[in-house]
Design a protein around this motif. Structure first.
Motif, mmCIF file in Angstrom:
data_model
loop_
_atom_site.group_PDB
_atom_site.id
_atom_site.type_symbol
_atom_site.label_atom_id
_atom_site.label_comp_id
_atom_site.label_asym_id
_atom_site.label_seq_id
_atom_site.Cartn_x
_atom_site.Cartn_y
_atom_site.Cartn_z
ATOM 1 N N PHE A 23 0.830 -1.205 0.000
ATOM 2 C CA PHE A 23 0.000 0.000 0.000
ATOM 3 C C PHE A 23 0.867 1.258 0.000
ATOM 4 N N ALA A 24 1.910 1.273 0.825
ATOM 5 C CA ALA A 24 2.787 2.449 0.904
ATOM 6 C C ALA A 24 3.483 2.715 -0.430
ATOM 7 N N ARG A 25 3.925 1.678 -1.097
ATOM 8 C CA ARG A 25 4.550 1.846 -2.414
ATOM 9 C C ARG A 25 3.560 2.434 -3.417
ATOM 10 N N ASN A 26 2.350 1.904 -3.412
ATOM 11 C CA ASN A 26 1.325 2.414 -4.323
ATOM 12 C C ASN A 26 0.936 3.847 -3.972
ATOM 13 N N LEU A 27 0.889 4.155 -2.695
ATOM 14 C CA LEU A 27 0.581 5.517 -2.259
ATOM 15 C C LEU A 27 1.646 6.483 -2.755
ATOM 16 N N TRP A 28 2.904 6.108 -2.614
ATOM 17 C CA TRP A 28 4.012 6.969 -3.042
ATOM 18 C C TRP A 28 3.948 7.240 -4.551
ATOM 19 N N ALA A 29 3.555 6.233 -5.314
ATOM 20 C CA ALA A 29 3.532 6.353 -6.774
ATOM 21 C C ALA A 29 2.253 7.005 -7.311
ATOM 22 N N SER A 30 1.267 7.179 -6.458
ATOM 23 C CA SER A 30 -0.021 7.703 -6.903
ATOM 24 C C SER A 30 0.059 9.182 -7.284
ATOM 25 N N SER A 31 -0.633 9.536 -8.345
ATOM 26 C CA SER A 31 -0.681 10.946 -8.754
ATOM 27 C C SER A 31 -1.511 11.783 -7.782
ATOM 28 N N GLN A 32 -2.382 11.150 -7.005
ATOM 29 C CA GLN A 32 -3.189 11.874 -6.016
ATOM 30 C C GLN A 32 -2.373 12.276 -4.786
ATOM 31 N N SER A 33 -1.213 11.696 -4.625
ATOM 32 C CA SER A 33 -0.399 11.953 -3.442
ATOM 33 C C SER A 33 0.387 13.250 -3.511
ATOM 34 N N TRP A 34 0.591 13.749 -4.699
ATOM 35 C CA TRP A 34 1.483 14.892 -4.872
ATOM 36 C C TRP A 34 0.790 16.024 -5.618
ATOM 37 N N ALA A 35 0.931 17.231 -5.097
ATOM 38 C CA ALA A 35 0.409 18.426 -5.758
ATOM 39 C C ALA A 35 1.327 18.763 -6.934
ATOM 40 N N PRO A 36 0.855 19.598 -7.859
ATOM 41 C CA PRO A 36 1.694 19.972 -9.003
ATOM 42 C C PRO A 36 3.037 20.611 -8.612
ATOM 43 N N ASP A 37 3.067 21.260 -7.445
ATOM 44 C CA ASP A 37 4.331 21.872 -7.014
ATOM 45 C C ASP A 37 5.263 20.885 -6.312
ATOM 46 N N GLY A 38 4.843 19.612 -6.196
ATOM 47 C CA GLY A 38 5.687 18.582 -5.592
ATOM 48 C C GLY A 38 5.453 18.358 -4.113
ATOM 49 N N SER A 39 4.560 19.126 -3.509
ATOM 50 C CA SER A 39 4.283 18.952 -2.078
ATOM 51 C C SER A 39 3.258 17.828 -1.881
ATOM 52 N N ALA A 40 3.247 17.294 -0.677
ATOM 53 C CA ALA A 40 2.322 16.212 -0.355
ATOM 54 C C ALA A 40 0.908 16.771 -0.206
ATOM 55 N N THR A 41 -0.058 15.994 -0.677
ATOM 56 C CA THR A 41 -1.458 16.393 -0.536
ATOM 57 C C THR A 41 -2.013 15.869 0.787
#
Length: 80
Positions: A23-41
C-alpha cells in the motif's frame, strides 16, 4: 495463550506488514499523493498516517504472537 492463537497473531502481523508495504509503495507512486508543485497532498498525509499506525499495530500483534509461541515452547521444555 494457545499455540493456534499465537500462530494466528504472528501470521497476522507478518501479513499486515506485507499488505501495508505494498500500500505504501502504491501511495508513493499515486498521482493523487502529490500536488503539481511537488508537495504532499492531504490525501497522502492521511493515508501515510494510516499506514504508520497499521505498521505499529501489526508489529505489536506479531510480537504478541511470537512471545506466545516462545512461552509455550519454554513451558513444554523440561527443566534440567
Amino acid at each position: 495463550m494457545s499455540r493456534r492463537v499465537s500462530l494466528f497473531l504472528l501470521l497476522f502481523g507478518v501479513w499486515s506488514w506485507v499488505i501495508w508495504i505494498t500500500f505504501a509503495r502504491n501511495l508513493w507512486a499515486s498521482s493523487q499523493s502529490w500536488a503539481p508543485d511537488g508537495s504532499a497532498t492531504s490525501f497522502f498525509v492521511v493515508h501515510l498516517l494510516l499506514t504508520i499506525v497499521s505498521f505499529v499495530l501489526g508489529t505489536i500483534i506479531g510480537v504478541l504472537g511470537w512471545r506466545g509461541l516462545r512461552a509455550r515452547r519454554r513451558a513444554a521444555t523440561p527443566a534440567p
